[in-house]
Scaffold this motif. Structure first.
Motif, PDB file in Angstrom:
ATOM      1  N   GLN A  72      63.548 -14.935  57.867  1.00 46.62           N
ATOM      2  CA  GLN A  72      63.586 -14.629  59.298  1.00 46.62           C
ATOM      3  C   GLN A  72      64.651 -13.571  59.580  1.00 46.62           C
ATOM      4  OE1 GLN A  72      61.724 -16.422  61.915  1.00 46.62           O
ATOM      5  NE2 GLN A  72      60.530 -16.988  60.119  1.00 46.62           N
ATOM      6  N   PRO A  73      64.366 -12.627  60.466  1.00 47.11           N
ATOM      7  CA  PRO A  73      65.401 -11.659  60.855  1.00 47.11           C
ATOM      8  C   PRO A  73      66.437 -12.322  61.759  1.00 47.11           C
ATOM      9  CG  PRO A  73      63.432 -11.311  62.152  1.00 47.11           C
ATOM     10  CD  PRO A  73      63.103 -12.378  61.150  1.00 47.11           C
ATOM     11  N   GLU A  74      67.584 -11.684  61.867  1.00 46.35           N
ATOM     12  CA  GLU A  74      68.621 -12.182  62.749  1.00 46.35           C
ATOM     13  C   GLU A  74      68.170 -12.038  64.199  1.00 46.35           C
ATOM     14  OE1 GLU A  74      73.252 -11.166  63.831  1.00 46.35           O
ATOM     15  OE2 GLU A  74      72.455 -10.540  61.894  1.00 46.35           O
ATOM     16  N   LYS A  75      68.473 -13.035  64.989  1.00 47.70           N
ATOM     17  CA  LYS A  75      68.090 -12.987  66.404  1.00 47.70           C
ATOM     18  C   LYS A  75      69.153 -12.274  67.226  1.00 47.70           C
ATOM     19  CE  LYS A  75      64.968 -16.883  66.763  1.00 47.70           C
ATOM     20  NZ  LYS A  75      64.672 -18.126  67.498  1.00 47.70           N
ATOM     21  N   ASN A  76      68.712 -11.654  68.290  1.00 43.29           N
ATOM     22  CA  ASN A  76      69.559 -10.944  69.244  1.00 43.29           C
ATOM     23  C   ASN A  76      69.920 -11.930  70.361  1.00 43.29           C
ATOM     24  OD1 ASN A  76      70.740  -8.653  70.569  1.00 43.29           O
ATOM     25  ND2 ASN A  76      68.947  -8.578  71.886  1.00 43.29           N
ATOM     26  N   GLN A  77      70.916 -12.778  70.103  1.00 44.31           N
ATOM     27  CA  GLN A  77      71.251 -13.803  71.082  1.00 44.31           C
ATOM     28  C   GLN A  77      72.750 -13.882  71.319  1.00 44.31           C
ATOM     29  OE1 GLN A  77      68.923 -17.211  69.525  1.00 44.31           O
ATOM     30  NE2 GLN A  77      67.665 -16.885  71.338  1.00 44.31           N
ATOM     31  N   GLY A  78      73.283 -12.800  71.845  1.00 42.61           N
ATOM     32  CA  GLY A  78      74.686 -12.781  72.249  1.00 42.61           C
ATOM     33  C   GLY A  78      74.776 -12.995  73.745  1.00 42.61           C
ATOM     34  N   ASP A  79      75.898 -12.634  74.296  1.00 44.90           N
ATOM     35  CA  ASP A  79      76.072 -12.730  75.743  1.00 44.90           C
ATOM     36  C   ASP A  79      75.365 -11.573  76.422  1.00 44.90           C
ATOM     37  OD1 ASP A  79      77.641 -14.987  75.649  1.00 44.90           O
ATOM     38  OD2 ASP A  79      79.506 -13.850  75.497  1.00 44.90           O
ATOM     39  N   TYR A  80      74.765 -11.864  77.574  1.00 45.89           N
ATOM     40  CA  TYR A  80      74.157 -10.791  78.352  1.00 45.89           C
ATOM     41  C   TYR A  80      75.194  -9.742  78.722  1.00 45.89           C
ATOM     42  CZ  TYR A  80      69.414 -12.443  79.303  1.00 45.89           C
ATOM     43  OH  TYR A  80      68.108 -12.794  79.199  1.00 45.89           O
ATOM     44  N   GLN A  81      76.358 -10.184  79.210  1.00 50.35           N
ATOM     45  CA  GLN A  81      77.435  -9.290  79.627  1.00 50.35           C
ATOM     46  C   GLN A  81      76.924  -8.192  80.563  1.00 50.35           C
ATOM     47  OE1 GLN A  81      78.887  -7.933  75.865  1.00 50.35           O
ATOM     48  NE2 GLN A  81      79.955  -9.816  75.426  1.00 50.35           N
ATOM     49  N   LEU A  82      76.211  -8.589  81.574  1.00 45.62           N
ATOM     50  CA  LEU A  82      75.598  -7.625  82.483  1.00 45.62           C
ATOM     51  C   LEU A  82      76.383  -7.428  83.778  1.00 45.62           C
ATOM     52  CD1 LEU A  82      71.908  -8.779  82.017  1.00 45.62           C
ATOM     53  CD2 LEU A  82      73.009  -6.786  81.004  1.00 45.62           C
ATOM     54  N   PHE A  96      65.394  -6.173  79.813  1.00 44.04           N
ATOM     55  CA  PHE A  96      66.562  -6.757  79.160  1.00 44.04           C
ATOM     56  C   PHE A  96      66.282  -7.404  77.805  1.00 44.04           C
ATOM     57  CE2 PHE A  96      68.898  -7.249  83.468  1.00 44.04           C
ATOM     58  CZ  PHE A  96      69.247  -5.917  83.437  1.00 44.04           C
ATOM     59  N   ASP A  97      65.062  -7.836  77.533  1.00 40.82           N
ATOM     60  CA  ASP A  97      64.786  -8.414  76.215  1.00 40.82           C
ATOM     61  C   ASP A  97      65.087  -7.429  75.091  1.00 40.82           C
ATOM     62  OD1 ASP A  97      64.147 -11.029  76.782  1.00 40.82           O
ATOM     63  OD2 ASP A  97      61.979 -10.720  76.754  1.00 40.82           O
ATOM     64  N   CYS A  98      64.777  -6.168  75.304  1.00 41.29           N
ATOM     65  CA  CYS A  98      64.983  -5.149  74.258  1.00 41.29           C
ATOM     66  C   CYS A  98      66.215  -4.283  74.502  1.00 41.29           C
ATOM     67  CB  CYS A  98      63.762  -4.245  74.143  1.00 41.29           C
ATOM     68  SG  CYS A  98      62.284  -5.115  73.600  1.00 41.29           S
ATOM     69  N   HIS A  99      66.774  -4.333  75.690  1.00 44.93           N
ATOM     70  CA  HIS A  99      67.877  -3.441  76.040  1.00 44.93           C
ATOM     71  C   HIS A  99      69.128  -4.199  76.482  1.00 44.93           C
ATOM     72  CE1 HIS A  99      65.496   0.213  75.646  1.00 44.93           C
ATOM     73  NE2 HIS A  99      64.513  -0.432  76.248  1.00 44.93           N
ATOM     74  N   SER A 100      69.369  -5.357  75.873  1.00 43.07           N
ATOM     75  CA  SER A 100      70.604  -6.111  76.116  1.00 43.07           C
ATOM     76  C   SER A 100      70.938  -6.879  74.845  1.00 43.07           C
ATOM     77  CB  SER A 100      70.446  -7.070  77.299  1.00 43.07           C
ATOM     78  OG  SER A 100      69.743  -8.238  76.914  1.00 43.07           O
ATOM     79  N   ASN A 101      72.030  -7.607  74.887  1.00 41.19           N
ATOM     80  CA  ASN A 101      72.455  -8.376  73.717  1.00 41.19           C
ATOM     81  C   ASN A 101      71.874  -9.778  73.701  1.00 41.19           C
ATOM     82  OD1 ASN A 101      73.953  -6.279  72.684  1.00 41.19           O
ATOM     83  ND2 ASN A 101      75.864  -6.951  73.606  1.00 41.19           N
ATOM     84  N   ASN A 102      70.866 -10.032  74.516  1.00 42.75           N
ATOM     85  CA  ASN A 102      70.265 -11.355  74.546  1.00 42.75           C
ATOM     86  C   ASN A 102      68.771 -11.240  74.811  1.00 42.75           C
ATOM     87  OD1 ASN A 102      69.408 -14.026  75.349  1.00 42.75           O
ATOM     88  ND2 ASN A 102      71.564 -14.528  75.479  1.00 42.75           N
ATOM     89  N   GLY A 157      65.484  -0.348  70.751  1.00 40.69           N
ATOM     90  CA  GLY A 157      65.727  -0.349  72.187  1.00 40.69           C
ATOM     91  C   GLY A 157      67.206  -0.327  72.508  1.00 40.69           C
ATOM     92  N   LYS A 158      67.978  -1.140  71.793  1.00 38.30           N
ATOM     93  CA  LYS A 158      69.419  -1.198  72.024  1.00 38.30           C
ATOM     94  C   LYS A 158      70.117   0.085  71.586  1.00 38.30           C
ATOM     95  CE  LYS A 158      71.505  -4.957  70.795  1.00 38.30           C
ATOM     96  NZ  LYS A 158      71.908  -6.199  70.083  1.00 38.30           N
ATOM     97  N   GLU A 159      69.564   0.786  70.608  1.00 36.25           N
ATOM     98  CA  GLU A 159      70.141   2.068  70.203  1.00 36.25           C
ATOM     99  C   GLU A 159      70.015   3.095  71.329  1.00 36.25           C
ATOM    100  OE1 GLU A 159      68.404   3.397  66.529  1.00 36.25           O
ATOM    101  OE2 GLU A 159      69.218   1.699  65.413  1.00 36.25           O
ATOM    102  N   HIS A 160      68.914   3.046  72.055  1.00 33.78           N
ATOM    103  CA  HIS A 160      68.693   3.990  73.155  1.00 33.78           C
ATOM    104  C   HIS A 160      69.486   3.606  74.401  1.00 33.78           C
ATOM    105  CE1 HIS A 160      65.598   6.486  71.329  1.00 33.78           C
ATOM    106  NE2 HIS A 160      65.127   5.374  70.783  1.00 33.78           N
ATOM    107  N   LEU A 161      69.495   2.322  74.709  1.00 34.46           N
ATOM    108  CA  LEU A 161      70.204   1.844  75.899  1.00 34.46           C
ATOM    109  C   LEU A 161      70.456   0.352  75.745  1.00 34.46           C
ATOM    110  CD1 LEU A 161      71.265   1.989  78.819  1.00 34.46           C
ATOM    111  CD2 LEU A 161      68.902   1.735  79.587  1.00 34.46           C
ATOM    112  N   ASN A 162      71.706  -0.032  75.920  1.00 36.05           N
ATOM    113  CA  ASN A 162      72.066  -1.441  75.874  1.00 36.05           C
ATOM    114  C   ASN A 162      72.843  -1.768  77.147  1.00 36.05           C
ATOM    115  OD1 ASN A 162      73.039  -3.999  75.392  1.00 36.05           O
ATOM    116  ND2 ASN A 162      73.563  -3.613  73.264  1.00 36.05           N
ATOM    117  N   PHE A 163      72.165  -2.428  78.070  1.00 39.88           N
ATOM    118  CA  PHE A 163      72.788  -2.772  79.345  1.00 39.88           C
ATOM    119  C   PHE A 163      74.023  -3.649  79.156  1.00 39.88           C
ATOM    120  CE2 PHE A 163      68.329  -1.959  80.644  1.00 39.88           C
ATOM    121  CZ  PHE A 163      68.557  -0.953  81.565  1.00 39.88           C
ATOM    122  N   SER A 164      74.062  -4.432  78.095  1.00 36.49           N
ATOM    123  CA  SER A 164      75.213  -5.287  77.822  1.00 36.49           C
ATOM    124  C   SER A 164      76.453  -4.492  77.435  1.00 36.49           C
ATOM    125  CB  SER A 164      74.888  -6.283  76.705  1.00 36.49           C
ATOM    126  OG  SER A 164      73.852  -7.154  77.081  1.00 36.49           O
TER     127      SER A 164
END
Length: 148
Positions: free
Chosen positions: A22-32, A54-60, A83-90
């Motif tokens: 399984q790949p690592e999950k993207n489940q950090g804090d939203y920090q929005l 936000f699913d693809c453009h945040s840390n959660n 998605g996070k490389e282009h924009l990460n709202f977190s």
């Protein structure tokens, strides 16, 4: 056992075996907080951003049940990483003014070109599907946020 049966059995065994990878999950804090405070989206726009971005453009990421299926989960993880490389709202608070302006300009551009949210995302996330009017609301909000 025929060659076909052996090949089919091997394929099934391999498919079952890779399910344990399984790949690592993207489940950090939203920090929005920084992003939301600075750009001040209306509640309607905020809801659209949560549902479509936000699913693809945040840390959660809120993962669907099918994320458990390998190799589909690796494809999804790759989309999130891109998605996070282009924009990460977190990470908004770490962006400088030029980066923030560029991010808002990119939001406007991809919404005008109807490139986001990805079609593959909205196929399985109906709540992320945006009407033309909703897309325009996001565009208008991003233009207003950029002018601040």
């Amino acid at each position: 056992m025929s060659k076909f049966e052996k090949a089919a059995l091997t394929a099934v065994v391999l498919l079952l075996a890779v399910q344990f990878i399984q790949p690592e999950k993207n489940q950090g804090d939203y920090q929005l907080k920084s992003f939301l405070a600075e750009t001040q989206p209306s509640n309607t726009v905020k809801t659209m951003l949560f549902n479509a971005c936000f699913d693809c453009h945040s840390n959660n990421t809120q993962y669907p049940w099918y994320f458990q299926i390998t190799p589909l989960n690796f494809r999804i993880a790759h989309h999130i990483e891109e998605g996070k490389e282009h924009l990460n709202f977190s990470e908004w608070s770490s962006y400088n003014k030029d980066q923030k302006d560029h991010a808002l300009e990119e939001i406007i551009e991809v919404m005008e070109k109807k490139e986001m949210p990805l079609k593959t995302y909205v196929w399985l996330h109906n709540e992320g599907k945006l009407t033309d009017a909703q897309s325009q609301m996001i565009i208008d909000w991003a233009k207003e946020a950029k002018s601040k």
